[in-house]
Design a protein around this motif. Sequence first.
Motif, PDB file in Angstrom:
ATOM      1  N   ASP A 400       0.811  -1.215   0.000  1.00 33.46           N
ATOM      2  CA  ASP A 400       0.000   0.000   0.000  1.00 33.46           C
ATOM      3  C   ASP A 400       0.848   1.270   0.000  1.00 33.46           C
ATOM      4  O   ASP A 400       0.309   2.371   0.069  1.00 33.46           O
ATOM      5  CB  ASP A 400      -0.893   0.020   1.245  1.00 33.46           C
ATOM      6  CG  ASP A 400      -1.883  -1.129   1.215  1.00 33.46           C
ATOM      7  OD1 ASP A 400      -2.234  -1.542   0.095  1.00 33.46           O
ATOM      8  OD2 ASP A 400      -2.267  -1.609   2.291  1.00 33.46           O
ATOM      9  N   LEU A 401       2.161   1.125  -0.024  1.00 34.59           N
ATOM     10  CA  LEU A 401       3.012   2.318   0.108  1.00 34.59           C
ATOM     11  C   LEU A 401       3.234   2.986  -1.250  1.00 34.59           C
ATOM     12  O   LEU A 401       3.177   2.334  -2.287  1.00 34.59           O
ATOM     13  CB  LEU A 401       4.357   1.936   0.719  1.00 34.59           C
ATOM     14  CG  LEU A 401       4.303   1.304   2.107  1.00 34.59           C
ATOM     15  CD1 LEU A 401       5.709   1.129   2.655  1.00 34.59           C
ATOM     16  CD2 LEU A 401       3.489   2.156   3.057  1.00 34.59           C
ATOM     17  N   PRO A 402       3.505   4.291  -1.223  1.00 27.03           N
ATOM     18  CA  PRO A 402       3.781   5.000  -2.468  1.00 27.03           C
ATOM     19  C   PRO A 402       5.037   4.460  -3.168  1.00 27.03           C
ATOM     20  O   PRO A 402       5.888   3.842  -2.511  1.00 27.03           O
ATOM     21  CB  PRO A 402       4.027   6.446  -2.019  1.00 27.03           C
ATOM     22  CG  PRO A 402       3.556   6.527  -0.624  1.00 27.03           C
ATOM     23  CD  PRO A 402       3.544   5.166  -0.048  1.00 27.03           C
ATOM     24  N   ALA A 403       5.133   4.750  -4.449  1.00 31.19           N
ATOM     25  CA  ALA A 403       6.145   4.127  -5.309  1.00 31.19           C
ATOM     26  C   ALA A 403       7.577   4.233  -4.797  1.00 31.19           C
ATOM     27  O   ALA A 403       8.406   3.376  -5.096  1.00 31.19           O
ATOM     28  CB  ALA A 403       6.057   4.733  -6.703  1.00 31.19           C
ATOM     29  N   ALA A 404       7.875   5.271  -4.023  1.00 31.46           N
ATOM     30  CA  ALA A 404       9.263   5.451  -3.609  1.00 31.46           C
ATOM     31  C   ALA A 404       9.677   4.440  -2.538  1.00 31.46           C
ATOM     32  O   ALA A 404      10.866   4.272  -2.282  1.00 31.46           O
ATOM     33  CB  ALA A 404       9.465   6.865  -3.078  1.00 31.46           C
ATOM     34  N   TRP A 405       8.718   3.765  -1.904  1.00 30.81           N
ATOM     35  CA  TRP A 405       9.050   2.973  -0.723  1.00 30.81           C
ATOM     36  C   TRP A 405       9.318   1.488  -0.918  1.00 30.81           C
ATOM     37  O   TRP A 405      10.166   0.929  -0.209  1.00 30.81           O
ATOM     38  CB  TRP A 405       7.962   3.177   0.339  1.00 30.81           C
ATOM     39  CG  TRP A 405       8.056   4.541   0.914  1.00 30.81           C
ATOM     40  CD1 TRP A 405       7.527   5.684   0.378  1.00 30.81           C
ATOM     41  CD2 TRP A 405       8.776   4.941   2.083  1.00 30.81           C
ATOM     42  NE1 TRP A 405       7.869   6.756   1.167  1.00 30.81           N
ATOM     43  CE2 TRP A 405       8.624   6.329   2.219  1.00 30.81           C
ATOM     44  CE3 TRP A 405       9.516   4.242   3.038  1.00 30.81           C
ATOM     45  CZ2 TRP A 405       9.193   7.044   3.256  1.00 30.81           C
ATOM     46  CZ3 TRP A 405      10.079   4.950   4.072  1.00 30.81           C
ATOM     47  CH2 TRP A 405       9.922   6.341   4.174  1.00 30.81           C
ATOM     48  N   PRO A 406       8.572   0.806  -1.820  1.00 29.05           N
ATOM     49  CA  PRO A 406       8.798  -0.643  -1.908  1.00 29.05           C
ATOM     50  C   PRO A 406      10.270  -1.006  -2.066  1.00 29.05           C
ATOM     51  O   PRO A 406      10.729  -2.003  -1.507  1.00 29.05           O
ATOM     52  CB  PRO A 406       7.968  -1.049  -3.126  1.00 29.05           C
ATOM     53  CG  PRO A 406       6.856  -0.068  -3.130  1.00 29.05           C
ATOM     54  CD  PRO A 406       7.466   1.234  -2.687  1.00 29.05           C
ATOM     55  N   GLY A 407      11.010  -0.196  -2.817  1.00 29.47           N
ATOM     56  CA  GLY A 407      12.435  -0.486  -2.986  1.00 29.47           C
ATOM     57  C   GLY A 407      13.152  -0.505  -1.653  1.00 29.47           C
ATOM     58  O   GLY A 407      13.957  -1.398  -1.374  1.00 29.47           O
ATOM     59  N   ALA A 408      12.835   0.480  -0.817  1.00 28.91           N
ATOM     60  CA  ALA A 408      13.491   0.561   0.497  1.00 28.91           C
ATOM     61  C   ALA A 408      13.098  -0.632   1.364  1.00 28.91           C
ATOM     62  O   ALA A 408      13.932  -1.185   2.092  1.00 28.91           O
ATOM     63  CB  ALA A 408      13.100   1.865   1.186  1.00 28.91           C
ATOM     64  N   VAL A 409      11.831  -1.035   1.258  1.00 28.45           N
ATOM     65  CA  VAL A 409      11.374  -2.175   2.065  1.00 28.45           C
ATOM     66  C   VAL A 409      12.081  -3.451   1.609  1.00 28.45           C
ATOM     67  O   VAL A 409      12.552  -4.254   2.432  1.00 28.45           O
ATOM     68  CB  VAL A 409       9.839  -2.328   1.965  1.00 28.45           C
ATOM     69  CG1 VAL A 409       9.377  -3.583   2.690  1.00 28.45           C
ATOM     70  CG2 VAL A 409       9.150  -1.104   2.535  1.00 28.45           C
ATOM     71  N   THR A 410      12.188  -3.632   0.280  1.00 26.81           N
ATOM     72  CA  THR A 410      12.865  -4.826  -0.229  1.00 26.81           C
ATOM     73  C   THR A 410      14.325  -4.850   0.205  1.00 26.81           C
ATOM     74  O   THR A 410      14.833  -5.893   0.652  1.00 26.81           O
ATOM     75  CB  THR A 410      12.765  -4.878  -1.770  1.00 26.81           C
ATOM     76  OG1 THR A 410      11.386  -4.763  -2.123  1.00 26.81           O
ATOM     77  CG2 THR A 410      13.305  -6.180  -2.309  1.00 26.81           C
ATOM     78  N   SER A 411      15.005  -3.701   0.096  1.00 26.41           N
ATOM     79  CA  SER A 411      16.419  -3.706   0.524  1.00 26.41           C
ATOM     80  C   SER A 411      16.525  -4.035   1.998  1.00 26.41           C
ATOM     81  O   SER A 411      17.459  -4.719   2.411  1.00 26.41           O
ATOM     82  CB  SER A 411      17.111  -2.364   0.302  1.00 26.41           C
ATOM     83  OG  SER A 411      16.629  -1.723  -0.787  1.00 26.41           O
ATOM     84  N   VAL A 541      12.307  -4.876   8.056  1.00 30.87           N
ATOM     85  CA  VAL A 541      11.138  -4.417   7.299  1.00 30.87           C
ATOM     86  C   VAL A 541      10.264  -3.523   8.184  1.00 30.87           C
ATOM     87  O   VAL A 541       9.824  -2.448   7.767  1.00 30.87           O
ATOM     88  CB  VAL A 541      10.315  -5.619   6.778  1.00 30.87           C
ATOM     89  CG1 VAL A 541       8.935  -5.186   6.324  1.00 30.87           C
ATOM     90  CG2 VAL A 541      11.063  -6.292   5.640  1.00 30.87           C
ATOM     91  N   ARG A 542      10.059  -3.957   9.430  1.00 28.82           N
ATOM     92  CA  ARG A 542       9.212  -3.164  10.318  1.00 28.82           C
ATOM     93  C   ARG A 542       9.831  -1.807  10.606  1.00 28.82           C
ATOM     94  O   ARG A 542       9.134  -0.818  10.778  1.00 28.82           O
ATOM     95  CB  ARG A 542       8.974  -3.908  11.634  1.00 28.82           C
ATOM     96  CG  ARG A 542       8.063  -5.093  11.445  1.00 28.82           C
ATOM     97  CD  ARG A 542       7.460  -5.551  12.762  1.00 28.82           C
ATOM     98  NE  ARG A 542       6.829  -6.843  12.551  1.00 28.82           N
ATOM     99  CZ  ARG A 542       7.391  -8.002  12.864  1.00 28.82           C
ATOM    100  NH1 ARG A 542       8.587  -8.015  13.444  1.00 28.82           N
ATOM    101  NH2 ARG A 542       6.776  -9.127  12.614  1.00 28.82           N
ATOM    102  N   ILE A 543      11.170  -1.784  10.655  1.00 25.69           N
ATOM    103  CA  ILE A 543      11.832  -0.498  10.904  1.00 25.69           C
ATOM    104  C   ILE A 543      11.534   0.465   9.754  1.00 25.69           C
ATOM    105  O   ILE A 543      11.216   1.637   9.975  1.00 25.69           O
ATOM    106  CB  ILE A 543      13.352  -0.696  11.101  1.00 25.69           C
ATOM    107  CG1 ILE A 543      13.589  -1.399  12.440  1.00 25.69           C
ATOM    108  CG2 ILE A 543      14.091   0.630  11.058  1.00 25.69           C
ATOM    109  CD1 ILE A 543      15.019  -1.790  12.703  1.00 25.69           C
ATOM    110  N   VAL A 544      11.606  -0.037   8.535  1.00 26.86           N
ATOM    111  CA  VAL A 544      11.305   0.843   7.392  1.00 26.86           C
ATOM    112  C   VAL A 544       9.841   1.278   7.434  1.00 26.86           C
ATOM    113  O   VAL A 544       9.522   2.454   7.203  1.00 26.86           O
ATOM    114  CB  VAL A 544      11.621   0.142   6.052  1.00 26.86           C
ATOM    115  CG1 VAL A 544      11.200   1.014   4.891  1.00 26.86           C
ATOM    116  CG2 VAL A 544      13.100  -0.160   5.962  1.00 26.86           C
ATOM    117  N   LEU A 545       8.946   0.350   7.772  1.00 25.73           N
ATOM    118  CA  LEU A 545       7.528   0.721   7.852  1.00 25.73           C
ATOM    119  C   LEU A 545       7.330   1.776   8.945  1.00 25.73           C
ATOM    120  O   LEU A 545       6.541   2.713   8.792  1.00 25.73           O
ATOM    121  CB  LEU A 545       6.657  -0.495   8.139  1.00 25.73           C
ATOM    122  CG  LEU A 545       6.626  -1.561   7.035  1.00 25.73           C
ATOM    123  CD1 LEU A 545       5.709  -2.703   7.437  1.00 25.73           C
ATOM    124  CD2 LEU A 545       6.189  -0.976   5.706  1.00 25.73           C
ATOM    125  N   GLY A 546       8.087   1.626  10.024  1.00 26.40           N
ATOM    126  CA  GLY A 546       8.022   2.626  11.102  1.00 26.40           C
ATOM    127  C   GLY A 546       8.520   3.969  10.610  1.00 26.40           C
ATOM    128  O   GLY A 546       7.924   5.015  10.906  1.00 26.40           O
TER     129      GLY A 546
END
Length: 561
Positions: A400-411, A541-546
Amino acid sequence: MSNIAGRVREAFRGDQRVDADALIARLDAVRRFLTAVDGLLPDSDLVPAHTLVERAGTRLALSRDHTVVALAGATGSGKSSLFNALAQLELSPVGVRRPTTGVTHACVWGPLEGANHLLDWIGVLPRHRFVRESALDADDETALHGLILLDLPDFDSVQRSHRLEVDRLLGLVDQVVWVVDPQKYADRVIHDSYLREFHRHRDVTLVVLNQADRLPPVEVPRVLDDLRRLLDTDGLTGVPLLATTALDPAGMVGLRDALERTVAERQAALRRLAGDVDTVVAGLDELVGSARPAGGPDDAAINGLNRALAGAAGVPAVTEAVERAYRHRAGAATGWPVVRGWRRLRPDPLRRLHLPGPAGDQADPAESLVAATSVPDPTAAQRSALGLAIRAVADRAAADLPAAWPGAVTSAARSRLGDLPDALDRTIAGTDLGLDRRPVWWRLVGGVQWLVTLAAVVGLGWLVLGYALRALGLPALDNPMVGQVPLPTVLLLGGLLAGLLVAALTRPVVRWAARRARARADQRLTARVAQVGDEYVLTPVRIVLGSYAQARDALRDAARR
Ligand SMILES: Nc1nc2c(ncn2[C@@H]2O[C@H](COP(=O)(O)OP(=O)(O)O)[C@@H](O)[C@H]2O)c(=O)[nH]1
Ligand SMILES: [Mg+2]
């Protein structure tokens, strides 16, 4: 802001006061945003926010008593003439001496000292600074005390350096007076490249139609109307628009009044920065969106991850070894004593994996710290299954995150991938597989086996003794009879038969118990492996979501005017 309510609110902002503390709170929110997204979003997207935070901090620290107003416009519109007329000094060279207007001149109303730091920061050279205070008619000028007026280079200059200088200064000043003339007021450059860009700075924007004396008086209102219409399309609805004549003091009254009001309010610097925050927030909006941050990776993805981790960690191999080890050890404890010793000679299946063998046979604890079980390395298929499972976790978490974020979550999900094999191995090595305690029933069955074997041995001994006595011609033993069969025979055959029977009856029980031991070990290993997954994959992953949630909240605070 595209809705009507937003437009109305923006349109009336010119009258609103900007509270310095509220502005500082908004700037802090931008700073918090930057901290939250640091290292997660591309730096290039964050340049305007960094610039704003730095600029605003400096501007507010330097002087809130001064208001920096820039005269900006195209060549020949009359910026220098207006500047000179306002300063009532022949400071800045007018048109005849063009193109020397490539440098910015400043005139300070009031003492120069306080303004010097500000002008240093803005970058106006000391030799281009003038003070209005020294003039004889200083008393008339008190209403402008605190004004720093800048005569900017022409923004349509053929020299690129002039244009860059204009752009730089437009980013720093508190208020801009756009100077247009009757010939060029509709010029596309001024509207497309400049005025439109300033639509979030309406409340620090003023437009003057200079050289109004060159128009027949009846034409002036028509041209002003036309210009107003253009300003509306630029998104500058409601900005003050005045007609001026630089050559005639009477034609300057409106502009002077407007400047006096600006100086008296001492709001321009705050309003300008508030407009900057609006611009930055609007630019960042797309990066952060308004999506509610997900609670974290969903259960299905986590289960998939745990399965893949268990596969890569060799859990199936270990649990199978546990089942075999159980059978091996149970056999050694409960089997027919005649063959038990021979069983002990065979290696324990768990020891072969360098996992804790039978009690007392523990591996050196120091050794188990450096891990290293001999559980087979994951196969290529298991490795890629793990990669896919990690990816799935990231994808679901970032759905559900904007386009800029999935990359950060995957890394983040993959950030500790390299440490996983060792961590898994250590975990397997450190897991209590539940085989340490020898069940009571093993001992009972073992005892029974010893008893029946003892009976058989006694029977055998008895029979041998009977034969020996008979062979030596000695009186035979008076064997008690069990039914038709002598007791020693019953003991021998019964003991042997009972031993075999007990062994046969125990076997299915051992098999069943071994399967249970395997299931128990599987449960424990899976739980421990899941902990590793939590620590090495889910936590990052949770840290990035935070961070996303923090960034979103910070941006919402920054947007609050
Ligand atoms: N008639 C008239 N001429 C003006 C007015 N303002 C400036 N000028 C003339 O327009 C020319 C360009 O003015 P200048 O101040 O150098 O414009 P700048 O390039 O914007 O700095 C000069 O010849 C000025 O005398 C005005 O209000 N009325
Ligand atoms: Mg000039």
